[in-house]
Design a protein around this motif. Structure first.
Motif, mmCIF file in Angstrom:
data_model
loop_
_atom_site.group_PDB
_atom_site.id
_atom_site.type_symbol
_atom_site.label_atom_id
_atom_site.label_comp_id
_atom_site.label_asym_id
_atom_site.label_seq_id
_atom_site.Cartn_x
_atom_site.Cartn_y
_atom_site.Cartn_z
ATOM 1 N N GLU A 152 61.724 -14.730 -29.969
ATOM 2 C CA GLU A 152 60.590 -14.879 -30.884
ATOM 3 C C GLU A 152 59.606 -15.920 -30.362
ATOM 4 O O GLU A 152 58.388 -15.719 -30.427
ATOM 5 C CB GLU A 152 61.098 -15.280 -32.271
ATOM 6 N N ALA A 153 60.140 -17.027 -29.838
ATOM 7 C CA ALA A 153 59.264 -18.058 -29.282
ATOM 8 C C ALA A 153 58.424 -17.453 -28.160
ATOM 9 O O ALA A 153 57.214 -17.689 -28.078
ATOM 10 C CB ALA A 153 60.087 -19.233 -28.766
ATOM 11 N N ALA A 154 59.063 -16.654 -27.305
ATOM 12 C CA ALA A 154 58.333 -16.032 -26.205
ATOM 13 C C ALA A 154 57.238 -15.105 -26.734
ATOM 14 O O ALA A 154 56.118 -15.089 -26.219
ATOM 15 C CB ALA A 154 59.292 -15.263 -25.298
ATOM 16 N N ARG A 155 57.573 -14.370 -27.786
ATOM 17 C CA ARG A 155 56.554 -13.452 -28.342
ATOM 18 C C ARG A 155 55.366 -14.219 -28.905
ATOM 19 O O ARG A 155 54.219 -13.824 -28.725
ATOM 20 C CB ARG A 155 57.181 -12.571 -29.420
ATOM 21 N N THR A 156 55.637 -15.345 -29.594
ATOM 22 C CA THR A 156 54.511 -16.099 -30.149
ATOM 23 C C THR A 156 53.685 -16.749 -29.038
ATOM 24 O O THR A 156 52.564 -17.167 -29.273
ATOM 25 C CB THR A 156 54.961 -17.201 -31.127
ATOM 26 N N LEU A 157 54.258 -16.846 -27.833
ATOM 27 C CA LEU A 157 53.494 -17.388 -26.709
ATOM 28 C C LEU A 157 52.812 -16.272 -25.923
ATOM 29 O O LEU A 157 52.261 -16.492 -24.854
ATOM 30 C CB LEU A 157 54.403 -18.190 -25.782
ATOM 31 N N GLY A 158 52.875 -15.057 -26.459
ATOM 32 C CA GLY A 158 52.123 -13.956 -25.867
ATOM 33 C C GLY A 158 52.862 -13.152 -24.817
ATOM 34 O O GLY A 158 52.235 -12.482 -24.007
ATOM 35 N N ALA A 159 54.201 -13.219 -24.801
ATOM 36 C CA ALA A 159 54.959 -12.475 -23.794
ATOM 37 C C ALA A 159 54.885 -10.976 -24.055
ATOM 38 O O ALA A 159 55.055 -10.545 -25.188
ATOM 39 C CB ALA A 159 56.422 -12.923 -23.803
ATOM 40 N N ASN A 163 57.330 -9.636 -19.371
ATOM 41 C CA ASN A 163 57.612 -11.077 -19.434
ATOM 42 C C ASN A 163 58.956 -11.341 -20.082
ATOM 43 O O ASN A 163 59.744 -12.160 -19.598
ATOM 44 C CB ASN A 163 56.543 -11.816 -20.243
ATOM 45 N N LYS A 167 61.259 -13.144 -17.632
ATOM 46 C CA LYS A 167 61.134 -14.594 -17.823
ATOM 47 C C LYS A 167 62.061 -15.122 -18.921
ATOM 48 O O LYS A 167 62.229 -16.330 -19.045
ATOM 49 C CB LYS A 167 59.677 -14.949 -18.180
ATOM 50 N N VAL A 168 62.617 -14.219 -19.710
ATOM 51 C CA VAL A 168 63.502 -14.690 -20.777
ATOM 52 C C VAL A 168 64.913 -14.087 -20.640
ATOM 53 O O VAL A 168 65.889 -14.821 -20.508
ATOM 54 C CB VAL A 168 62.923 -14.362 -22.173
ATOM 55 N N PRO A 171 66.635 -14.902 -16.840
ATOM 56 C CA PRO A 171 67.120 -16.283 -16.668
ATOM 57 C C PRO A 171 68.116 -16.692 -17.749
ATOM 58 O O PRO A 171 69.068 -17.410 -17.465
ATOM 59 C CB PRO A 171 65.854 -17.139 -16.737
ATOM 60 N N THR B 77 48.286 -14.580 -29.244
ATOM 61 C CA THR B 77 48.299 -16.035 -29.078
ATOM 62 C C THR B 77 47.198 -16.671 -29.926
ATOM 63 O O THR B 77 46.885 -17.837 -29.766
ATOM 64 C CB THR B 77 48.118 -16.440 -27.610
ATOM 65 N N PHE B 83 58.883 -24.047 -34.201
ATOM 66 C CA PHE B 83 60.120 -23.817 -34.942
ATOM 67 C C PHE B 83 60.837 -25.135 -35.239
ATOM 68 O O PHE B 83 60.730 -26.093 -34.484
ATOM 69 C CB PHE B 83 61.086 -22.954 -34.125
#
Lengths: 251, 255
Positions: A152-159, A163, A167-168, A171, B77, B83
Motif C-alpha cells: 500500500e505504501a508503494a501504491r501511495t508513492l505512485g508504483a 514497480n 522494487k517491492v 527485494p 501521487t 502510516f
C-alpha cells in the motif's frame, strides 16, 4: 570453549581408528582414517580410474550441479514471484506442483535417461528436479510474507505493477529466496551421486569415481570420495551464507 | 478549491452473519488548500477508512472524492499517506526510502538523490541517511516516512495517527517538528488522531467525529497564534471543550 566444537568429531576419528586397527572388521569393509587419507592422496595423484584424478572429478560434478541449479533457479524464482503475487496463478499451478513434488528426483532417472540419454543433460535434469521445488516454494512464501502495508505504501508513492514487482515483491522476498537457493543447492548436491550414477559417460564426476571404486572394492577411496562430497557441500553452503550477508545487509 | 468529499459511504460485510456494517454514511467535507485539519473520534469510528478511501487504497461504496473538482485516480501521487506503522521498506536505506517515489516516477538517479538529500537535511537525518530502518529510532523512522511522502509534493497529505506508536517525549518532539515543517510549506493536511492534545496543538481546525457511522459532531477552528504554546490558557480551554464533545458520545457500545 571454541575447541569444544571439535571434541566429538575428534573422538569419532579415534574410535574409528581404534576399531579399524583392532581388526574386528576386515579392512576392505572398514578402512582406517589413515588409510582414507592415503586414498585421498592417491585419488589426487593417480586417480580412479587411473588418470582420472580427483580435481577433474570434482570440477565435473560442480559443473553439473551448477547447470541444474541455475536452470532451476532461473525458472523457480520468477515463477515463484508470480505465483506468490497472483492468487489465481497459484490456484491454477499449485495442484500440478503438489502432484509432482513428492516424486523423489531419483525416481525420474529412468525417464530422464530415456529423454536425455546418458550424459550431462540427464544428470543436470535430476539435479534440476531436486533443486527446483524448495526454491519455488520458498519464493512463493517469501512474496506472501511481505506485509500488505508495504504494498500500500508503494501504491501511495505512485508504483505501477512493474514497480511493485521489481522494487517491492522481489527485494522483499529475497531473504526467503536465498533460503530456497541454499536448500535447493544442498538437495541438488545430494542428488549428484545418484545422478552421476546413471547420467555419466565422460568418465568424470565424484559419483562416477565412487562407483568405479566400488567396482574394485576400494572402500578407502569410496569414503574419501564421500568426504569430498560432504566438505564441498559444506563449503558451498558457507559461500551462499557469505553472499547473503553481503547482498542483504539490512537483514 | 481543494478537497471535497460528497456523500461518501462505506459498508463492510459483518463477520459471521450476512449483515453489513456501515462505517461511513453520506460523509461530506470540504477542505481548502493550505489547511491543517485534524480528525478526532472514538477508535473504530471510521477515521482510518476515510483516509484509506481518499488515498485510493479502498473504493467507496458510494459517493465521490474530488480534488480541485476532479475525481482522484487510484495510485495517484496527488495524495500522500503517512502510516502509523511507518511502513518503510526494510531493504532500503533512509535515503533510498525517501527517493522511492521519485524513482517510481522515473526521475534519474542523480537528481532524485540530490532532492532526497535536501529532505534528509531538512528532516534532521544527516549522518543517518545510509542507515537501514531497523537501525533508526521510531522518531527517525517516522521522519523518513514523512519526508518520503512530502518529497512527492502531494496536493493533499493524509496522516493516520503518525505519532501513535511513539513514546510521549518523542511524540512531543515530532509534533513540534511537524509544525515547523508545515509552517514553512503550508501543505494541505488531514491528520487523524485520537489524541485531543495533539489535534489542538497542531491544526487549524479540529473535527470531532461520532461513533460509526462517522458523522461530524462538531467543528472547532483553532485560532491560537503560531508558534503555538502547548500550555497556554486558550489551548487548555479548547482541549476541554473538544474532550467534552467526545465524552458526550458516551461509553463504547457492547460488542
Amino acid at each position: 570453549m571454541r575447541m569444544g566444537r571439535y571434541l566429538v568429531p575428534l573422538a569419532f576419528l579415534i574410535v574409528w581408528q581404534g576399531i579399524a586397527s583392532s581388526g574386528i572388521i576386515p579392512e576392505y569393509k572398514l578402512p582406517s582414517p589413515a588409510a582414507v587419507m592415503a586414498a585421498f592422496g592417491e585419488l589426487i595423484m593417480t586417480g580412479m580410474p587411473p588418470g582420472h584424478k580427483l580435481p577433474s572429478h570434482l570440477l565435473m560434478s560442480l559443473y553439473r550441479v551448477a547447470l541444474g541449479f541455475f536452470i532451476a533457479a532461473a525458472v523457480a524464482v520468477p515463477l515463484g514471484i508470480l505465483m506468490g503475487w497472483s492468487r489465481r496463478l497459484q490456484y491454477l499451478i499449485s495442484p500440478l506442483v503438489e502432484m509432482v513434488r513428492p516424486v523423489p528426483p531419483l525416481a525420474w532417472i529412468p525417464l530422464s535417461i530415456l529423454w536425455f540419454g546418458i550424459g550431462i543433460k540427464s544428470a543436470a535434469f535430476i539435479i534440476f528436479l531436486g533443486a527446483f521445488f524448495p526454491m519455488l516454494l520458498n519464493t512463493i512464501a517469501g512474496v506472501q510474507s511481505i506485509p500488505k502495508i508495504l504494498l500500500e505504501a508503494a501504491r501511495t508513492l505512485g508504483a505501477d505493477q512493474g514497480n511493485l514487482l521489481m522494487k517491492v515483491l522481489l527485494p522483499g522476498a529475497l531473504p526467503s529466496i536465498f533460503l530456497g537457493l541454499r536448500i535447493g543447492l544442498g538437495i541438488g548436491w545430494m542428488t549428484l551421486v545418484a545422478a552421476e550414477f546413471t547420467g555419466v559417460k565422460s568418465g568424470y564426476g565424484l559419483g562416477y569415481m565412487i562407483m568405479t571404486a566400488r567396482d574394485i572394492q576400494r572402500s578407502d577411496e569410496i569414503i574419501a570420495g564421500m568426504v569430498v562430497i560432504g566438505l564441498t557441500g559444506l563449503l558451498i553452503d558457507a559461500l551462499i551464507r557469505k553472499a547473503e550477508a553481503k547482498l542483504l545487509p539490512w537483514q | 478549491m481543494g478537497l471535497e468529499l460528497k456523500g461518501l459511504t462505506k459498508t463492510f460485510p459483518a463477520q459471521g452473519n450476512g449483515d453489513e456494517v456501515e462505517v461511513l454514511s453520506g460523509f461530506n467535507l470540504k477542505l481548502d488548500h493550505g489547511r491543517f485539519l485534524s480528525l478526532v473520534g472514538p477508535s473504530g469510528c471510521g477515521k482510518t477508512t476515510l483516509l484509506r478511501i481518499i488515498a485510493g487504497l479502498e473504493p467507496a461504496s458510494r459517493g465521490e472524492v474530488l480534488l480541485d473538482g476532479a475525481p482522484l485516480r487510484p495510485s495517484t501521487t496527488e495524495t500522500g499517506l503517512v502510516f502509523q506503522q511507518y511502513a518503510l521498506f526494510p531493504w532500503r536505506t533512509a535515503l533510498q526510502n525517501i527517493e522511492m517515489g521519485l524513482q517510481f516516477k522515473g526521475v534519474d538517479v542523480e537528481q532524485r538523490r540530490r532532492e532526497a538529500m535536501e529532505y534528509v537535511e531538512a528532516f534532521g537525518l544527516m549522518g543517518f541517511e545510509h542507515r537501514y530502518p531497523k537501525d533508526l529510532s521510531g522518531g527517525m523512522q517516522q521522519r523518513v516516512a514523512i519526508a518520503r511522502t512530502l518529497i512527492m509534493q502531494p496536493k493533499l497529505v493524509l496522516m493516520d495517527e503518525p505519532f501513535g506508536s511513539l513514546d510521549s517525549q518523542t511524540r512531543n518532539n515530532m509534533q513540534e517538528f511537524l509544525l515547523g515543517i508545515w509552517e514553512k510549506r503550508r501543505d494541505t493536511i488531514i491528520f487523524v488522531t485520537h489524541n485531543v492534545d495533539e489535534a489542538v496543538f497542531l491544526s487549524e481546525e479540529v473535527l470531532v467525529l461520532s461513533r460509526r457511522p462517522a458523522r461530524i459532531l462538531a467543528k472547532f477552528p483553532v485560532e491560537a497564534p503560531r508558534p503555538r504554546d502547548r500550555t497556554s490558557a486558550e489551548n487548555n480551554q479548547l482541549r476541554k471543550v473538544v474532550l467534552d464533545v467526545l465524552r458526550s458520545e458516551g461509553p463504547p457500545p457492547p460488542v
